[in-house]
Design a protein around this motif. Sequence first.
Motif, short mmCIF file in Angstrom:
data_model
loop_
_atom_site.label_atom_id
_atom_site.label_comp_id
_atom_site.label_asym_id
_atom_site.label_seq_id
_atom_site.Cartn_x
_atom_site.Cartn_y
_atom_site.Cartn_z
N CYS A 160 -6.06 1.31 -1.82
CA CYS A 160 -6.76 1.99 -0.72
C CYS A 160 -8.25 1.66 -0.73
N SER A 198 -3.54 4.45 10.34
CA SER A 198 -4.80 3.72 10.15
C SER A 198 -4.57 2.22 10.08
N LEU A 199 -3.51 1.80 9.40
CA LEU A 199 -3.19 0.38 9.29
C LEU A 199 -2.79 -0.20 10.65
N PHE A 204 -8.93 5.14 4.47
CA PHE A 204 -8.61 4.46 3.21
C PHE A 204 -9.39 5.09 2.06
N SER A 244 0.95 8.95 3.49
CA SER A 244 1.56 7.70 3.95
C SER A 244 1.55 7.62 5.48
N LEU A 297 0.82 -1.21 0.00
CA LEU A 297 0.00 0.00 0.00
C LEU A 297 0.86 1.27 0.00
N LEU A 319 -2.03 6.81 6.54
CA LEU A 319 -2.33 5.41 6.25
C LEU A 319 -1.61 4.47 7.20
N THR A 320 -0.37 4.81 7.55
CA THR A 320 0.37 3.97 8.51
C THR A 320 -0.34 3.93 9.86
N GLY A 366 -7.81 8.36 1.21
CA GLY A 366 -6.59 8.11 0.46
C GLY A 366 -6.87 7.80 -1.00
#
Length: 202
Positions: A188, A138-139, A77, A132, A13, A135-136, A80
Amino acid sequence: MFSLGTAAIVFALIFPVELPDKTFIATLVLATRYRPLLVWIGVTAAFAVQTLVAVTLGGLLAQLPKQPVQALAGAMFLVGAFLLLRGAGQVDEQEAAVEEEFAAKVRGPATGLRAVGASFLVLFLAEWGDLSQLLTASLTARYQDPVSVGVGAFIALATVSALGAALGRQLLRRMRLATIRRTGAVVCLALAVITLVELIRG
């Protein structure tokens, strides 16, 4: 406990999200002024700090009730995917503008630790709150596995910066940035759908 599968998903991702982003362009510009290896060391050190902050934030979010966290991760996501798709058409023009922006920030030649420090500082200040990082976080909240997510994200960022330092100009001539950005958007969107399904089932 480290999960290679989770780290691989995170890498898959983050890598296409960052490849046409400021990270790549900034590293390319820095590598034209300083030795590429010194640039890469400074840039990856900045990414290590930023990844640690993002993973820590995601770990704190993971302590909240599961459903709101999943809903937030799914929303991130979707955001994104939207941002990547929206910018895909103008990515070449944006690349030129970003390159000009970073060229203005880089001052004169430097060697050794000064080059490492300058590269660290440019990326450290430029990349806060970018896609990024969000997203990091969120992941991390989604998988509740900060080590695996952190490793996957950091390796993706380090790989992008290595490509920017070593092959930046050649890669820009050969790859279609819009296609890479759309690929990141699809990834995403897929994660958003998976998260939504899990939320409904839960």
